[in-house]
Design an enzyme around this catalytic site. Structure first.
Site, PDB file in Angstrom:
ATOM      1  N   HIS A 166      73.046  38.213  57.783  1.00 16.63           N
ATOM      2  CA  HIS A 166      72.990  39.106  56.621  1.00 16.63           C
ATOM      3  C   HIS A 166      74.340  39.793  56.417  1.00 16.63           C
ATOM      4  O   HIS A 166      74.823  39.920  55.290  1.00 16.63           O
ATOM      5  CB  HIS A 166      71.953  40.211  56.836  1.00 16.63           C
ATOM      6  N   ARG A 175      63.287  36.464  62.280  1.00 19.42           N
ATOM      7  CA  ARG A 175      62.098  36.014  63.015  1.00 19.42           C
ATOM      8  C   ARG A 175      62.428  35.578  64.440  1.00 19.42           C
ATOM      9  O   ARG A 175      61.509  35.396  65.248  1.00 19.42           O
ATOM     10  CB  ARG A 175      61.397  34.878  62.257  1.00 19.42           C
TER      11      ARG A 175
END
Ligand code: AMP
Length: 299
Positions: A42, A192
């Site tokens: 990110h 995740r």
């Protein structure tokens, strides 16, 4: 920019007011849509937004409409305080972190569907997922009004769906797709990954190992779709608890190729599999990306 200058905004109209004012004063607004639990993948998008735009906006919103029944919406990792600290440090001006009700008030009944590109790969396993994605991204574009929106190639199908949507609906935004950031051993960074035990993490590596094996064959001149796909599939089949797909497709149209075909030019190899209860995805474009785990890949 100092830490004090980063603002967390929860109200869509306040956010719109701030970005309208910035654009009016001639600033280029950049947007990075995320679901939070931020990692270096990110942050590579965030760095690009800060670099290329005068005002960087990062949205942190776990979007319920892109999760199917029984998926991990409830337990998806959330830590706004930690995310905000990381974004402050990178020089982000605005963090948009709305509540679900602010974006989906009672009576909300409009959605955006991109046909074709949304149908195969993850679309086949997660009905409604890309409709949820296209809808939330449209809403974020309308609220933020970015000149440039930055996405990761980690979610390759999502990137193609958004590029198509922007072109088809004449949205005044430039879409950028940045390379997948990986751990040194090749594992693609993902929020995740936090779900994985050490044993599961070792097995999760089979996705990037498979992609690397396909790269090795490609480098040696192999162009048979069947051979390339098989190379990617074998490690995943051996290690994952369930293989959703390991597919070879045209990188632009996402049209899936048959094993009897030969790679026309570049070739997308995309994989989705479950390790324990965690669904992981990864992909690479042969002839374009560097192999996962190679020294030239970013970390
Ligand atoms: P998410 O929070 O999972 O919705 O992801 C937000 C954005 O970050 C999307 O554009 C993703 O493609 C991108 N992203 C997620 N993981 C990575 C990664 N490992 N490398 C680069 N971009 C990523």
């Amino acid at each position: 920019m100092s830490a004090r200058e980063t603002q967390i905004v929860r109200d869509p109209s306040k956010l719109r007011f701030l970005t309208d004012a910035a654009r009016l004063s001639g600033d280029r607004v950049g947007l990075v849509p995320t679901m939070g639990a931020l990692h270096s993948g990110h942050l590579s998008l965030v760095d690009e937004a800060v670099r290329c735009c005068d005002l960087a906006v990062v949205s942190v919103f776990v979007n319920p409409t892109q999760f199917g029944p029984g998926e991990d919406f409830e337990r998806y990792p959330r830590d706004l305080e930690r995310d905000a600290a990381a974004l402050c440090e990178r020089g982000v001006a605005l963090i948009f972190a709305p509540e679900v009700d602010a974006l989906y008030p009672e009576g909300h009944s409009t959605s955006v569907r991109v046909s074709g590109l949304s149908a195969g790969l993850c679309g086949a396993n997660r009905p409604g997922h890309f409709e949820g994605v296209a809808t939330i991204v449209t809403k974020l574009f309308n609220i933020v009004g970015p000149c440039r929106a930055i996405f990761g190639r980690k979610d390759y199908q999502q990137l193609k769906v958004i590029e198509r949507m922007v072109a088809d609906l004449d949205m005044p935004v430039e879409v950028a797709g940045l390379p997948t950031v990986r751990e040194r051993d090749g594992l693609a960074l993902s929020s995740r990954n936090a779900y994985l035990s050490a044993e599961q993490r070792a097995r999760a590596l089979s996705l990037s190992r498979g992609l690397a094996a396909a790269h090795a064959l490609w480098r040696d001149g192999e162009r048979s779709v069947g051979a390339l796909r098989e190379a990617a599939l074998i490690p995943v089949q051996r290690s994952a608890d369930r293989v959703d797909y390991v597919t070879a497709a045209d990188p632009q149209t996402l049209f899936e190729l048959d094993d009897g075909d030969f790679a026309p030019g570049k070739l997308l190899i995309a994989a989705a599999a479950r390790v324990g209860p965690t669904r992981l995805i990864d992909n690479t474009v042969l002839g374009e990306d560097s192999p996962p785990g190679s020294a030239s890949e970013e970390e």
